[in-house]
Design an enzyme around this catalytic site. Structure first.
Site, PDB file in Angstrom:
ATOM      1  N   GLY A 134       2.290   2.955  10.666  1.00  9.37           N
ATOM      2  CA  GLY A 134       3.241   4.049  10.435  1.00  9.37           C
ATOM      3  C   GLY A 134       3.947   4.534  11.689  1.00  9.37           C
ATOM      4  N   HIS A 147      -9.698   1.586   4.956  1.00  8.52           N
ATOM      5  CA  HIS A 147      -8.396   1.853   5.577  1.00  8.52           C
ATOM      6  C   HIS A 147      -8.564   2.913   6.662  1.00  8.52           C
ATOM      7  CE1 HIS A 147      -4.283   3.034   6.239  1.00  8.52           C
ATOM      8  NE2 HIS A 147      -3.928   1.888   5.682  1.00  8.52           N
ATOM      9  N   SER A 175       3.204  -1.283  10.466  1.00 12.91           N
ATOM     10  CA  SER A 175       4.654  -1.279  10.714  1.00 12.91           C
ATOM     11  C   SER A 175       5.333  -2.618  10.443  1.00 12.91           C
ATOM     12  CB  SER A 175       4.949  -0.799  12.147  1.00 12.91           C
ATOM     13  OG  SER A 175       4.513   0.535  12.307  1.00 12.91           O
ATOM     14  N   GLU A 219      -6.827   5.334   7.547  1.00 14.52           N
ATOM     15  CA  GLU A 219      -6.561   6.729   7.164  1.00 14.52           C
ATOM     16  C   GLU A 219      -7.784   7.352   6.505  1.00 14.52           C
ATOM     17  OE1 GLU A 219      -2.949   5.829   5.094  1.00 14.52           O
ATOM     18  OE2 GLU A 219      -2.022   5.383   7.026  1.00 14.52           O
ATOM     19  N   GLU A 263      -5.634  -4.260  10.932  1.00 18.98           N
ATOM     20  CA  GLU A 263      -4.629  -3.206  11.067  1.00 18.98           C
ATOM     21  C   GLU A 263      -4.949  -2.343  12.280  1.00 18.98           C
ATOM     22  OE1 GLU A 263      -2.552  -2.258   7.086  1.00 18.98           O
ATOM     23  OE2 GLU A 263      -4.288  -0.978   7.260  1.00 18.98           O
ATOM     24  N   ASN A 289       0.852  -1.194   0.000  1.00 17.64           N
ATOM     25  CA  ASN A 289       0.000   0.000   0.000  1.00 17.64           C
ATOM     26  C   ASN A 289       0.890   1.247   0.000  1.00 17.64           C
ATOM     27  OD1 ASN A 289      -1.897   1.979   0.404  1.00 17.64           O
ATOM     28  ND2 ASN A 289      -2.338   1.428   2.533  1.00 17.64           N
ATOM     29  N   TRP A 290       1.049   1.826  -1.182  1.00 15.81           N
ATOM     30  CA  TRP A 290       1.961   2.974  -1.306  1.00 15.81           C
ATOM     31  C   TRP A 290       1.366   4.273  -0.762  1.00 15.81           C
ATOM     32  CZ3 TRP A 290       4.197   2.622  -6.996  1.00 15.81           C
ATOM     33  CH2 TRP A 290       5.013   1.489  -7.070  1.00 15.81           C
ATOM     34  N   LYS A 291       0.067   4.277  -0.501  1.00 18.70           N
ATOM     35  CA  LYS A 291      -0.611   5.498  -0.035  1.00 18.70           C
ATOM     36  C   LYS A 291      -0.328   6.650  -1.025  1.00 18.70           C
ATOM     37  CE  LYS A 291      -0.095   3.588   4.530  1.00 18.70           C
ATOM     38  NZ  LYS A 291      -0.090   3.763   5.952  1.00 18.70           N
ATOM     39  N   GLY A 347       2.842  -0.863   4.318  1.00 16.98           N
ATOM     40  CA  GLY A 347       2.799   0.536   3.887  1.00 16.98           C
ATOM     41  C   GLY A 347       4.206   1.055   3.642  1.00 16.98           C
ATOM     42  N   GLY A 348       4.738   1.788   4.611  1.00 11.98           N
ATOM     43  CA  GLY A 348       6.040   2.447   4.485  1.00 11.98           C
ATOM     44  C   GLY A 348       7.134   1.562   3.899  1.00 11.98           C
TER      45      GLY A 348
HETATM   46  P1  PGA Z   1       2.632   0.867   7.565  1.00 15.12           P
HETATM   47  O1  PGA Z   1       1.202   1.012   6.883  1.00 15.12           O
HETATM   48  O2  PGA Z   1       3.229  -0.439   7.108  1.00 15.12           O
HETATM   49  O3  PGA Z   1       3.413   2.057   7.086  1.00 15.12           O
HETATM   50  O4  PGA Z   1       2.431   0.878   9.049  1.00 15.12           O
HETATM   51  C1  PGA Z   1       0.338  -0.081   6.754  1.00 15.12           C
HETATM   52  C2  PGA Z   1      -0.978   0.360   6.163  1.00 15.12           C
HETATM   53  O5  PGA Z   1      -1.413   1.480   6.434  1.00 15.12           O
HETATM   54  O6  PGA Z   1      -1.617  -0.375   5.405  1.00 15.12           O
END
Ligand code: PGA
Length: 251
Positions: free
Chosen positions: A171, A96, A211, A98, A165, A8-10, A232-233
């Site tokens: 993050g 998600h 994370s 966010e 999640e 997930n590159w956001k 993500g990151g």
């Molecule tokens: P993260 O994000 O690996 O940066 O914690 C995961 C996600 O939001 O899907």
């Protein structure tokens, strides 16, 4: 069940050129087949990535970070399922945290998006999880799953993927631990089991996200009950992401 690794590159990276570098690196360096790799780039990069990669694009599965529930019309800024399908999108992240917590997306909206995705043959990855460490995991999961999956029949529910999640782990560099994730997976399976029965529920993949790095990926992925990771990151750092893929590959 193959492990699923979803990137997930956001709202990253900053340019299509950077996006292309990551994907081309993966095409060259990740050639194995034991993992289902799904990439979720921002919408605006799909066109260029598909064009540049040509046949190599089929080496991965492609997903979108969002979907709109109407088919077409006056909805400024939104992207329809047909548009996504024209870029071979097979998966979509819905719910998600966010979008729930920063953009005010409600369970009702999430439910509409899930229905639209399913009606159009796109697999939803429904993200659920408690907000703060110490919150009642049961309460959050019950609420988000019951409302998110409302009015869906057995056949529809059998097609979804769940991503657990915990919001506090996203993050932050502070991942959950596999024991607590397994407890959450069991709660998720119990809740869905009450809707559609154990047989269907057992086949629904549940991923962990929050994370995930090459340091902790093995701890989660080596657990039978955790069917993959939503990264993500770490998915934006190509060498780091390749390490995660190789860990999943060799399990
Ligand atoms: P993260 O994000 O690996 O940066 O914690 C995961 C996600 O939001 O899907």
């Amino acid at each position: 069940m193959k492990k699923i690794i979803a990137a997930n590159w956001k709202m990253n990276p900053e340019s299509a050129k950077e996006a292309e570098k990551i994907v081309k690196f993966l095409v060259e360096s990740y050639t194995e087949k034991n993992v289902q790799l799904i990439l979720f780039p921002p919408f605006v990069y799909f066109c260029r990535l598909r064009d540049e990669l040509d046949n190599d694009a089929d080496k991965f599965d492609w997903g979108a970070q969002d979907i709109f529930w109407e088919e077409s019309g006056a909805y400024t800024g939104e992207i329809s399922s047909a548009m996504l399908k024209s870029f071979w999108v097979q998966y979509v992240i819905i719910g998600h945290s966010e979008r729930r917590w920063k953009l005010g997306e409600t369970d009702e909206i999430i439910n509409k998006k899930i229905k639209t995705a399913l009606e159009n043959g796109i697999t939803p990855i429904l993200a659920v999880g408690e907000k703060e460490k110490g919150d009642s995991v049961e309460k959050f999961l019950e609420d988000q799953l019951c409302k998110g999956l409302e009015d869906l029949d057995e056949k529809q529910i059998s097609k979804i993927i769940i991503a657990y999640e915990p919001v506090w782990a996203i993050g932050t560099g502070s991942a959950d631990n596999p024991e607590d994730t397994i407890k959450a997976v069991r709660i998720i399976k119990d809740i869905i089991g009450k809707m559609v029965g154990k047989e269907i529920t057992d086949k629904i993949p549940v991923l962990y996200g929050g994370s995930v790095t090459s340091e902790n990926a093995r701890d989660f992925l080596s657990e039978k009950e955790i069917n993959g990771a939503l990264v993500g990151g770490a998915s934006l750092n190509k060498e780091e992401f390749l390490k995660i893929l190789n860990i999943a590959e060799k399990l």
